[in-house]
Design an enzyme around this catalytic site. Structure first.
Site, PDB file in Angstrom:
ATOM      1  N   LYS A  61       0.844  -1.203   0.000  1.00 31.91           N
ATOM      2  CA  LYS A  61       0.000   0.000   0.000  1.00 31.91           C
ATOM      3  C   LYS A  61       0.876   1.249   0.000  1.00 31.91           C
ATOM      4  CE  LYS A  61      -3.950  -2.233   2.082  1.00 31.91           C
ATOM      5  NZ  LYS A  61      -4.603  -2.732   3.277  1.00 31.91           N
ATOM      6  N   GLN A 105      -5.030  -1.275   9.451  1.00 40.00           N
ATOM      7  CA  GLN A 105      -4.969  -2.626   8.895  1.00 40.00           C
ATOM      8  C   GLN A 105      -5.612  -3.627   9.862  1.00 40.00           C
ATOM      9  OE1 GLN A 105      -3.634  -3.489   5.763  1.00 40.00           O
ATOM     10  NE2 GLN A 105      -4.549  -5.472   6.237  1.00 40.00           N
ATOM     11  N   ASP A 128     -11.428   3.053   3.715  1.00 38.30           N
ATOM     12  CA  ASP A 128     -11.848   1.647   3.636  1.00 38.30           C
ATOM     13  C   ASP A 128     -13.372   1.530   3.555  1.00 38.30           C
ATOM     14  OD1 ASP A 128     -10.022  -0.386   3.430  1.00 38.30           O
ATOM     15  OD2 ASP A 128      -9.553  -0.468   5.567  1.00 38.30           O
TER      16      ASP A 128
END
Ligand code: NAD
Length: 301
Positions: A61, A105, A128
């Site tokens: 990422k 995460q 997200d």
């Protein structure tokens, strides 16, 4: 069936190529934002603990964010960090004007309440799309942040099928991060949506009626090729690591690929289908978030 349709070979939906194009578009958008508004989108990624798979995802990422010309802020925390310390970091990132997107995460260590951490992220920085405000906006047709994996799937479906009005779409799996948002997105495309899950009776019969099948289960080859309707479009979200006799591992999906490809008109492979799209969409979401926070139009490229 279309004339000339060859039942033995579905078209492969090349997620890798699709993701590469999307990343190029994002980089072009970033260049315009810098030039026009001196705006550099910034993504903060927070990683707690030592999970090796999470480390690989986070490294990828960060690399992709920097490659697109954006700012990448990485925060690595010890596995025993307290929930309060993590919440303080999220609060600081919420208040930092250089940070437009925040990604924590998952999974988090057991002593931390994941829902509390997700809900602490500002909804407009929640790239997200997991915050309850963003799920609510998606469900009610509002303008929020949409989870990356389902958004990547819908982009590939739109490119392949164009208008999906009236098609029967079956989603296998009802998770908050894939199955449920996928259902909302397909409803927005005017599909007739069925959600199948672990309690569904006669899954084969449900899948047989689908023009679009999205499998997001996490069970290797659960969806049998013989269940796929002739000419259907199949999106396989599953990522399952299988050990081979030589001790090495390989990835397979939730769909019995070779057999399904004999019936489908188009299918995503694993690996190289949905997987590569997720990071590309994360970058796209960060640009969207940065533009909304700055109150500027998202550049069209
Ligand atoms: P999850 O475990 O949260 O949810 C799985 C769902 O499958 C549940 O809703 C359950 O009801 C359903 N299910 C389980 N067994 C079933 C059965 N026998 N029949 C029908 N339904 C059944 O999983 P998730 O987070 O949604 O992930 C699903 C898969 O997608 C995993 O393999 C995961 O690794 C993969 N995934 C890939 C990406 C990506 O490509 N970037 C992103 C997220 C998840």
């Amino acid at each position: 069936m279309d004339e000339g349709f060859n039942p033995m070979s579905a078209d492969i939906i090349d997620g890798k190529a699709f993701a590469a194009n999307l990343k190029q578009d994002v980089a072009a958008q970033v260049a315009i934002l810098k030039e026009k508004y001196d705006l550099v989108p910034g993504l903060a990624v927070v990683l707690v603990g030592e999970d090796p798979a999470s480390h690989i995802y986070v490294r990828n990422k960060n690399k992709s964010t920097a490659a697109a010309g954006m700012n990448s802020f990485e925060h690595r925390l010890e596995p025993d960090v307290s929930e309060a310390e993590l919440l303080t970091l999220v609060k600081n990132l919420n208040e930092d004007p250089a940070v437009h997107g925040i990604l924590v995460q998952l999974p988090l260590p057991k002593h931390i309440n994941e829902a509390a951490v997700i809900d602490a992220i500002s909804p407009e920085k929640d790239v997200d799309g997991f915050h309850v405000i963003n799920s609510g906006l998606l469900a009610t047709g509002g303008r929020g942040m949409v989870p990356c994996t389902p958004l990547g799937c819908i982009m590939m479906l739109r490119a392949r099928l164009g208008d999906m009005s009236g098609l029967n779409a079956v989603i296998v799996g009802r998770s908050n991060i894939v199955g449920k948002p996928m259902a909302q997105l397909l409803l927005n495309e005017n599909c007739t949506v069925t959600m199948a899950h672990s309690r569904t009776r006669d899954l084969a019969d449900v899948v047989r009626r689908a023009d679009i099948v999205v499998a997001a289960v996490g069970v290797p080859e659960l969806v049998k090729g013989s269940w796929i309707k002739q000419g259907a479009t199949v999106i396989d979200v599953g990522i399952n690591r299988i050990e081979k006799p030589d001790g090495k591992t390989r990835l397979i999906g939730d769909v019995e690929y070779a057999e399904a490809a004999k019936h489908a008109a188009a299918i995503t492979p694993v690996p190289g289908g949905v997987g590569p799209m997720t990071i590309a969409v994360l970058l796209k979401n960060t640009v969207t978030a940065a533009c909304r926070q700055a109150g500027v139009e998202e550049p069209q490229v």
